[in-house]
Enzyme design. Structure first.
Site, short mmCIF file in Angstrom:
data_model
loop_
_atom_site.label_atom_id
_atom_site.label_comp_id
_atom_site.label_asym_id
_atom_site.label_seq_id
_atom_site.Cartn_x
_atom_site.Cartn_y
_atom_site.Cartn_z
N ARG A 1 0.86 -1.19 0.00
CA ARG A 1 0.00 0.00 0.00
C ARG A 1 0.90 1.23 0.00
NH1 ARG A 1 -3.11 3.94 0.18
NH2 ARG A 1 -5.27 3.86 0.89
N ARG B 1 -1.19 -5.50 4.99
CA ARG B 1 -0.40 -5.11 3.83
C ARG B 1 0.83 -4.30 4.25
NH1 ARG B 1 -4.99 -2.25 0.29
NH2 ARG B 1 -5.26 -1.31 2.36
N ASP C 1 -4.40 8.26 -1.03
CA ASP C 1 -5.59 7.44 -1.18
C ASP C 1 -6.15 7.68 -2.58
OD1 ASP C 1 -7.47 5.61 -0.40
OD2 ASP C 1 -8.64 6.99 0.85
N GLU D 1 -11.51 3.95 -5.28
CA GLU D 1 -11.65 2.49 -5.28
C GLU D 1 -11.94 1.98 -6.69
OE1 GLU D 1 -11.21 0.35 -2.75
OE2 GLU D 1 -10.57 2.06 -1.52
#
Length: 241
Positions: free
Chosen positions: A57, A110, A62, A65
């Site tokens: 990650r 992750r 961010d 999605e």
């Protein structure tokens, strides 16, 4: 020496040498700090890659999605999550391999890392600067605020239209959102598929589709096809069927 006295002595020694003690955070309790990951990256989504089977990650950013849609400059929906992943894939392919330095573990187990291409370009910074991901202050503490301001001013990527920040989008779709288990398997940046006269470009809505057969083709062949199946029963544009 009694147990109590031994404990007191150990505590005193620890306090005297506290500057040399390791940071006792959760990741250090669970396992040792991993070595940097180096290799050819597979893109999972706009902020997650995989190297040698290890999910990574990108720290401090961010991205939309994979199932997320945004509005373009004209107010039309487009698959911004998929678009972000494609941008990342294209960027990484241009200079291989990728190297990721460990930062922490996230709640999904992750590896969270700071990644660079072979030419030294910082992956997270590039994604934010080109409007394909957002600075995530909760974790970045504003590290990419300048890149984000630049992208917003130039109306690049997400900033060309309207969008919901990914962390809010996930909160509203909590039941159906979890890290992807497989790479996206991007074939081309244009997402073009053609068969029987149908094409994934431009994007379609049920009101623009003339038959049940056509709707099902879009559902199974186009990145945006799932939005035609609002109730998730596997049948697109049910009024046509």
């Amino acid at each position: 020496m009694t147990v109590a006295a031994a404990g007191a002595l150990a505590a005193q020694v620890a306090m005297q040498h506290s500057d040399s003690l390791p940071n006792l955070n959760a990741s250090n309790w669970l396992e040792a700090k991993p070595a940097p990951m180096i290799g050819t990256a597979s893109v999972i989504d706009g902020d997650t890659i995989e190297i040698h089977g290890q999910r990574i990650r990108l720290d401090g950013i961010d991205a939309p999605e994979s199932r997320q849609y945004c509005d373009d400059a004209k107010g039309f929906e487009y698959p911004c999550g998929r678009r972000s992943a494609e941008a990342l894939d294209k960027f990484l392919v241009a200079s291989k391999p990728v190297q990721c330095a460990f930062v922490s573990w996230d709640r999904y187990g992750r590896f969270v890392g700071n990644c660079r291409r072979a030419d030294g370009a910082r992956v997270a910074a590039w994604m934010v600067e080109h409007g394909q991901a957002l600075d995530w202050p909760r974790y970045s503490h504003g590290a990419y605020a300048k890149q984000q301001a630049k992208a917003e001013a130039a109306k690049l990527g997400l900033w060309v239209g309207n969008f919901q920040v990914p962390w809010d989008w996930r909160a509203e779709h909590a039941n159906g959102v979890a890290p992807s288990s497989q790479p996206l398997g991007i074939v081309s940046s244009k997402l073009v598929a053609q068969s029987g006269g149908y094409s994934c470009e431009p994007r379609r809505y049920c009101k623009q589709i003339s038959s049940c057969e056509e709707a099902q083709w879009y559902l199974h062949n186009c990145s945006w096809g799932q939005k035609l199946d609002r109730d998730g029963d596997g049948v697109a544009c049910e009024t046509l069927c």
